[in-house]
Scaffold this active site. Structure first.
Site, mmCIF file in Angstrom:
data_model
loop_
_atom_site.group_PDB
_atom_site.id
_atom_site.type_symbol
_atom_site.label_atom_id
_atom_site.label_comp_id
_atom_site.label_asym_id
_atom_site.label_seq_id
_atom_site.Cartn_x
_atom_site.Cartn_y
_atom_site.Cartn_z
ATOM 1 N N HIS A 35 25.455 1.791 -5.411
ATOM 2 C CA HIS A 35 26.427 0.464 -5.665
ATOM 3 C C HIS A 35 27.560 1.287 -5.407
ATOM 4 O O HIS A 35 28.074 0.022 -4.553
ATOM 5 C CB HIS A 35 25.724 0.214 -7.132
ATOM 6 C CG HIS A 35 24.871 -0.857 -7.528
ATOM 7 N ND1 HIS A 35 23.703 -0.747 -8.311
ATOM 8 C CD2 HIS A 35 24.227 -2.380 -6.610
ATOM 9 C CE1 HIS A 35 22.754 -1.521 -8.231
ATOM 10 N NE2 HIS A 35 23.171 -2.135 -7.335
ATOM 11 N N TYR A 66 -17.765 3.003 16.932
ATOM 12 C CA TYR A 66 -17.628 4.019 16.071
ATOM 13 C C TYR A 66 -15.800 4.165 15.936
ATOM 14 O O TYR A 66 -15.325 4.471 16.904
ATOM 15 C CB TYR A 66 -17.300 5.623 16.214
ATOM 16 C CG TYR A 66 -16.428 6.635 15.191
ATOM 17 C CD1 TYR A 66 -17.434 6.476 13.671
ATOM 18 C CD2 TYR A 66 -15.997 7.494 15.049
ATOM 19 C CE1 TYR A 66 -16.881 7.122 12.841
ATOM 20 C CE2 TYR A 66 -15.170 7.924 13.990
ATOM 21 C CZ TYR A 66 -15.525 8.014 12.777
ATOM 22 O OH TYR A 66 -14.907 8.890 12.239
#
Length: 691
Positions: free
Chosen positions: A641, A339
């Site tokens: 910015h 598994y």
């Protein structure tokens, strides 16, 4: 045990015997597997004589004898999901419903659920044989709860789909694993509550502001992960590289040219670097300060857990975490590996290592490797193991079943698993290394050269993907003068944070303990489906929408973006598995937390609507950024910015001191560097251009 009914079986379990065999049950027994392939493997393991039947074109398997009728049927993952009849938000009432009614894309689940309903109606007993994790526990439980009887149900636990392990598992059925079930139900409820309420809050706010209905989502684990990517991307986009200078001498020894690197680089300016280079040229020699040879031992790595496997497949083959997980799950369903959704780095103590290696040796690609391993270990097989454990499953290991018709990608993952398993039994590798250090008279600087080679390959023979390269270095004597044949000055630049990758996101989620082995890869993919992140040739990049979601949630749902809250609930769910906390307590706490956050959010709906509508491109703010469509923050620029502009001015002083450049030349230089942040370049091009 004699053959008994369900109540007496439960009584036996309660008295400490702990398990019951499927062969001790009489009547009709419905075994529920998670996937069709798993159902077939279970039927084949329980009997060589089984019948294949079907309902609504859904196959199931029937095994009969004088005392019982065993029916092995399959789900296709989850067949039930949470839903509500209420509109708007907040919403705290919900119920489980068939998944095909909850999600339109899940129509394929209808036939499977109808088949299981009919089979449950005929059942005397029920066995949840779905994967043994909290998801598998919930899948099987809900099918039995709504269509059968949990009071007559049992749990099968196994870590591989090999016949021997499956037969053993069905001889050791236990009670339903209610602690796992409760933890799994709690996880689904928490994710649903957070997801629907925050997502509806975001969508309704955008709709009321822009009159447009846009699908948005946020989640308990998804959102902190997005915040992590956002933080890293902001740092990258605002990054300005700083020059770093190094003097690189090339020496000669025994006819071999060797390029040195500085150990303690004290050079701050370009002027200092050229002055040192000239000094070395004039001197013409360096002096050997020290020469050292030594050997290091490199231990084998432990067997794979899922995260380690995903990381290796990403490094070696470039596979995404979800792709590796999907391939590993297919290998498991084909009984080729154990598994895969496990956190363990430890192999099961009862595993027959010698027998397993014998089986692997029958696979041509590994025959010689197994022979070499058995010769090397003299048959004493003791694997290296890691620290991580998983109470449900061991580390991933090959079962020895011979692969048939694997695709190239399946083979690549299978090969990693087999080789890592073999390497765990091998000896340490021996690496010899050498280091020579050199000084220049009258200068506070040290240069060095290194060499390395492999003394004993050890585990690299079996797992060669990390085998170190060989680099020859001549021997030196302390005090020896070596001739310098060339000197250059190298200008390099500081680097931004490494660009985010999917495997990097997954490893971060592991490190902060959010999500599970089963869910992390899918959560990462969800961020791309929602267009919060995109893949580019340079790596993962966050979109304006993703940034807007993070901004909004940071401002108005701050707890949701913090790892601490998510991790807190993860730990509570672990406490549920331990039986320490009740599911109802955790859900009540979550509802109270959400209620507080939503009230604060509703006070700022206008701001949220503006921000998200702007990021979605469906609204242009009256005062927008001169560079992008985001709303203005200051001086005609958006917040990002504006920060970039400030960063440009702040870092110039460092550049002026180091390079002696004018501001104009500084802008030209950083604009051309590839590592300069995106927002910085945009400000240079749009704001400073022409100045």
């Amino acid at each position: 045990m004699s053959r008994v009914d369900a109540n007496s079986v439960y009584n036996v379990i309660g008295r400490g015997q702990g398990f019951v065999s499927i062969w001790d049950l009489k009547g009709k027994i419905l075994v529920i597997a998670e996937k069709p392939k798993a159902a077939r493997k279970i039927a084949e393991a329980l009997s060589q004589k089984y019948f294949v039947r079907s309902i609504n074109n859904v196959a199931y398997f029937e095994i009969r004898d004088a005392f019982r009728q065993i029916i092995v049927a399959s789900s296709v993952g989850h067949l039930y999901g949470l839903t509500t009849r209420e509109n708007g938000y907040p919403v705290y009432t919900y119920q489980w419903a068939p998944l095909h009614e909850v999600e339109r894309k899940k129509t394929h689940s209808f036939n499977y659920l109808e088949a299981l309903r009919k089979l449950c109606a005929m059942g005397d007993y029920f066995v949840n044989a779905c994967d043994y994790d909290i998801e598998g526990s919930v899948i099987g439980y809900l099918i039995i709860r709504f269509n059968g009887d949990p009071g007559r149900a049992f749990r099968a636990k196994f870590s591989s789909l090999t016949p021997s392990e499956l037969r053993d598992a069905f001889k050791k059925l236990t009670r339903l694993d209610y602690e796992m079930i409760e933890a799994g139900l709690c996880r689904h409820e928490l994710d649903w509550l957070w997801g629907i309420n925050v997502s509806r809050a975001l969508m309704r706010t955008v709709e009321s502001f822009s009159k447009k209905r846009i699908i948005l989502s946020a989640g308990r684990v998804q959102t902190p992960t997005l915040k992590y990517v956002s933080d890293m991307e902001k740092e990258r986009n605002l990054f300005i590289p700083i020059p770093v200078y190094s003097v690189v001498p090339t020496i000669t020894k025994d006819g071999v040219k060797i390029t040195l690197e500085s150990v303690n680089n004290p050079l701050r300016t370009k002027k200092d670097a050229y002055a040192l280079a000239e000094k070395i040229r004039r001197e013409g020699f360096l002096t050997v300060e020290s020469y050292e040879e030594y050997t290091t031992s490199v231990q084998p790595p432990p067997p794979f857990n899922l995260g380690d496997l995903q990381e290796e497949a990403a490094k070696i083959y470039g596979y995404s975490p979800s792709k590796t997980q999907s391939i590993a799950e297919q290998l498991y369903l084909d009984a080729l590996i154990s598994y895969p959704r496990t956190n363990s780095q430890k192999l099961p103590s009862g595993l027959d290592f010698r027998g397993l290696l014998t089986k692997i040796s029958q696979i041509p690609s590994y025959s010689s490797l197994v022979s070499e391993l058995l010769r090397e270990t003299k048959g004493y097989l003791r694997p290296v193991e890691g620290e991580k454990e998983d109470p449900a499953h061991p580390a991933i290991y090959p079962t020895g079943v011979k692969p048939v018709k694997l695709s190239n990608e399946q083979w690549a993952v299978y090969d990693l698993i087999v080789r890592r398993f073999l390497a765990a039994f091998a000896g340490s590798a021996s690496i010899y290394r050498s280091t020579a250090r050199f000084t220049l008279q009258g200068a506070n600087i040290v240069f060095q050269a290194t060499g390395q080679g492999i003394g004993d390959l050890g585990w690299y023979k079996y797992y060669p993907f990390h085998k170190p390269g060989v680099k020859a270095l001549p021997r030196f004597k302390e005090g020896e003068k070596v001739k310098v044949v060339d000197v250059t000055v190298k200008t390099s630049y500081t680097r931004p944070p490494q660009r985010i990758s999917k495997i990097g996101m997954l490893r971060w989620m592991e490190s902060v303990e959010i999500g599970t082995e089963a869910t992390r890869a899918a959560i990462i993919e969800k961020l791309f489906e929602r267009k919060y992140l995109v893949n580019t040739s340079r790596g993962v990049v966050i979109t304006d929408l993703g940034l807007g979601i993070v901004e909004t949630l940071e401002a108005f749902f701050p707890e949701l973006v913090k790892v601490e809250l998510t991790r807190h609930f993860e730990r509570l769910m672990n406490d549920i598995k331990k039986g320490v906390v009740k599911r109802e307590q955790v859900i009540t706490e979550a509802k109270n937390t959400l209620d507080t956050l939503i009230k604060k959010f509703n006070e700022n709906r206008e701001k949220v609507g503006l921000t998200l509508s702007s990021r979605l491109g469906i609204y242009t703010p009256p005062n927008k950024c001169a560079i992008c469509n985001r709303e203005e923050f200051s001086n005609g620029l958006c917040i990002y910015h504006y920060k970039a502009s400030e960063q440009i001015n702040a870092v110039y002083e460092e550049w002026r001191e180091r390079e002696g450049v004018s501001f104009k030349d500084y802008l030209e230089k950083i604009k051309k560097l590839k590592s300069t942040g995106k927002w910085v370049v945009e400000v240079i091009e749009q704001v400073y251009s022409g100045r």
